[in-house]
Design an enzyme around this catalytic site. Structure first.
Site, PDB file in Angstrom:
ATOM      1  N   ASP A  87       0.757  -1.043  -0.057  1.00  0.00           N
ATOM      2  CA  ASP A  87       0.293  -0.079   0.219  1.00  0.00           C
ATOM      3  C   ASP A  87       0.834   1.296   0.247  1.00  0.00           C
ATOM      4  OD1 ASP A  87      -2.300  -1.875   0.014  1.00  0.00           O
ATOM      5  OD2 ASP A  87      -2.362  -1.796   2.945  1.00  0.00           O
TER       6      ASP A  87
ATOM      7  N   HIS B 111      -3.651  -3.143  -6.543  1.00  0.00           N
ATOM      8  CA  HIS B 111      -3.143  -0.946  -6.736  1.00  0.00           C
ATOM      9  C   HIS B 111      -3.923  -0.556  -7.635  1.00  0.00           C
ATOM     10  CE1 HIS B 111       1.073  -3.935  -7.089  1.00  0.00           C
ATOM     11  NE2 HIS B 111       0.290  -3.832  -6.012  1.00  0.00           N
TER      12      HIS B 111
HETATM   13  P1  IMP Z   1      -2.642 -13.043   3.014  1.00  0.00           P
HETATM   14  O1  IMP Z   1      -1.360 -12.306   1.890  1.00  0.00           O
HETATM   15  O2  IMP Z   1      -3.465 -12.304   2.553  1.00  0.00           O
HETATM   16  O3  IMP Z   1      -2.974 -14.035   3.548  1.00  0.00           O
HETATM   17  O4  IMP Z   1      -2.723 -11.293   3.738  1.00  0.00           O
HETATM   18  C1  IMP Z   1      -1.270 -12.302   5.025  1.00  0.00           C
HETATM   19  C2  IMP Z   1      -0.592 -10.051   5.043  1.00  0.00           C
HETATM   20  O5  IMP Z   1      -0.137  -9.570   4.964  1.00  0.00           O
HETATM   21  C3  IMP Z   1      -1.908  -9.808   6.546  1.00  0.00           C
HETATM   22  O6  IMP Z   1      -1.696  -8.905   7.557  1.00  0.00           O
HETATM   23  C4  IMP Z   1      -2.388  -9.146   4.655  1.00  0.00           C
HETATM   24  O7  IMP Z   1      -3.154  -7.545   5.736  1.00  0.00           O
HETATM   25  C5  IMP Z   1      -1.761  -7.964   4.185  1.00  0.00           C
HETATM   26  N1  IMP Z   1      -1.478  -8.077   2.606  1.00  0.00           N
HETATM   27  C6  IMP Z   1      -1.892  -9.350   2.219  1.00  0.00           C
HETATM   28  N2  IMP Z   1      -1.420  -8.771   0.502  1.00  0.00           N
HETATM   29  C7  IMP Z   1      -1.594  -7.205   1.205  1.00  0.00           C
HETATM   30  C8  IMP Z   1      -1.182  -5.448   0.141  1.00  0.00           C
HETATM   31  O8  IMP Z   1      -1.359  -6.054  -1.315  1.00  0.00           O
HETATM   32  N3  IMP Z   1      -1.382  -4.551   1.193  1.00  0.00           N
HETATM   33  C9  IMP Z   1      -0.670  -5.081   2.482  1.00  0.00           C
HETATM   34  N4  IMP Z   1      -1.165  -6.082   2.978  1.00  0.00           N
HETATM   35  C10 IMP Z   1      -1.263  -7.070   2.394  1.00  0.00           C
END
Ligand code: IMP
Length: 336
Positions: A12, A41
């Site tokens: 982000d 994005h």
């Molecule tokens: P997951 O990859 O969806 O399993 O999420 C694992 C951790 O990474 C969590 O804390 C999510 O909020 C964070 N996360 C995953 N993808 C993003 C992203 O694109 N932006 C910000 N945080 C992310």
């Protein structure tokens, strides 16, 4: 020349914004996306807001070839929606080894208390699909007839383009501290989000890296669980205009001030030679939509220069507004 765009904090940071600006400005021969649908994005172009979860942000420039890396994970309905929205299907290439997420992996994550609770996952099935890939039970792009017309060897295409001196952008996802290996495990995502991991996902060696642009935001945000040094209250973040909400999940992001020491360590580990800083206009109101460095308020220039000194690399791209083209581009001046 290859330009590698890497998130410097917790995702982000505005990779969609920086990638889309560079895509319009540089018109690269090709743009490659890594990662998967857990990362949204955001691109705002001509007043219209897009949230891309799979396609490289260059899908909007009408020209660049678009590629999904072998290490990426696609979901077919999301992909076809984005192709339809941007009318970019004829420019797409998918590596045969890109993984494919189905509703089953999403279902698996929704039933996973550890991911839902402690980790704060986006529950998009990405980690579940990645774990199946490691167990060698996941289906890949080459296994789906409907993807066959897009299949191409991405590492070979990227290297071929670089050998002909063409410009290739690689748009990574998430950020340094969400790396499975180098982030704050277990509060991380399911892949290595740093420069070395992204090169591996594209399938090319480090000598091709060219420019490594680490993307920071003028303040730090994170979603989900895990530590955040110097975390501000939501009210304080709101007062500073730094309150944000997730592109994919809509969750309020946690906020802290920019930290040069952290940024320096991140730049070093990712061997970045340039940094982009987005949302300068949130920190300095007089910076809004400024596109020339000389026209920034003096306190904004002072802050940027202090950070350059502390981090040790030039701040070549400075985001000053929500539109893709709201950018101060100092690349020609600072790195030639
Ligand atoms: P997951 O990859 O969806 O399993 O999420 C694992 C951790 O990474 C969590 O804390 C999510 O909020 C964070 N996360 C995953 N993808 C993003 C992203 O694109 N932006 C910000 N945080 C992310």
């Amino acid at each position: 020349m290859l330009d590698l765009l890497i998130g410097g904090f917790y995702g982000d940071e505005g990779k969609g914004k920086v990638a889309s600006y560079m895509a319009f400005k540089d018109m690269p021969y090709m743009a490659v996306r890594t990662g998967s649908i857990n990362a949204g994005h955001t691109v705002i172009y001509n007043g219209r807001k897009y949230g891309f979860r799979l396609l490289p942000s260059a899908c909007l420039n009408g020209k660049s070839m678009l590629a999904m890396a072998p290490g990426s994970l696609i979901k077919r309905d999301v992909l076809f929606r984005e192709l339809e929205e941007t009318k970019s299907a004829e420019r797409l290439m998918i590596d045969p080894h890109a993984g494919v997420i189905t509703d089953q992996e999403i279902e698996d994550e929704r039933n996973n208390e550890h991911l839902k609770g402690k980790v704060g996952s986006t529950l998009q099935g990405v980690g579940s699909a990645e774990s199946k890939r490691i167990l060698r039970t996941l289906k890949l792009a080459k296994d789906y007839e409907e993807l066959s017309k897009y299949i191409a060897n991405i590492p070979d295409t990227v290297i071929g383009a670089l050998e002909q001196d063409k410009n290739v952008h690689v748009e990574a996802t998430q950020g340094h501290f969400l790396s499975l290996y180098h982030g704050e495990y277990p509060f991380v995502t399911s892949r290595n989000t740093t420069a070395s991991g992204v090169l591996s996902e594209v399938g090319i060696g480090p000598k091709y890296a060219g420019n490594i642009i680490i993307i920071f935001k003028a303040f730090i945000t994170r979603v989900g669980g895990g530590p955040l040094a110097g975390e501000l209250s939501h009210e304080e973040a709101k007062r500073l205009g730094a309150d944000e909400y997730g592109t994919v999940t809509g969750r309020a992001r946690r906020v802290a001030h920019f930290d040069s020491k952290v940024a320096k360590e991140v730049a070093r580990i990712n061997s970045a030679n340039q940094m982009a800083i987005t949302k300068l206009d949130v920190k300095f109101k007089g910076a809004y939509k400024v596109r020339e460095y000389g026209k920034l308020p003096s306190e904004a220039k002072k802050w940027v220069e202090e950070i350059e000194n502390e981090v040790g690399i030039p701040a070549t791209l400075l985001g000053t507004g929500e539109e893709a083209m709201d950018m101060i581009d100092r690349r020609a001046e600072l790195v030639g």
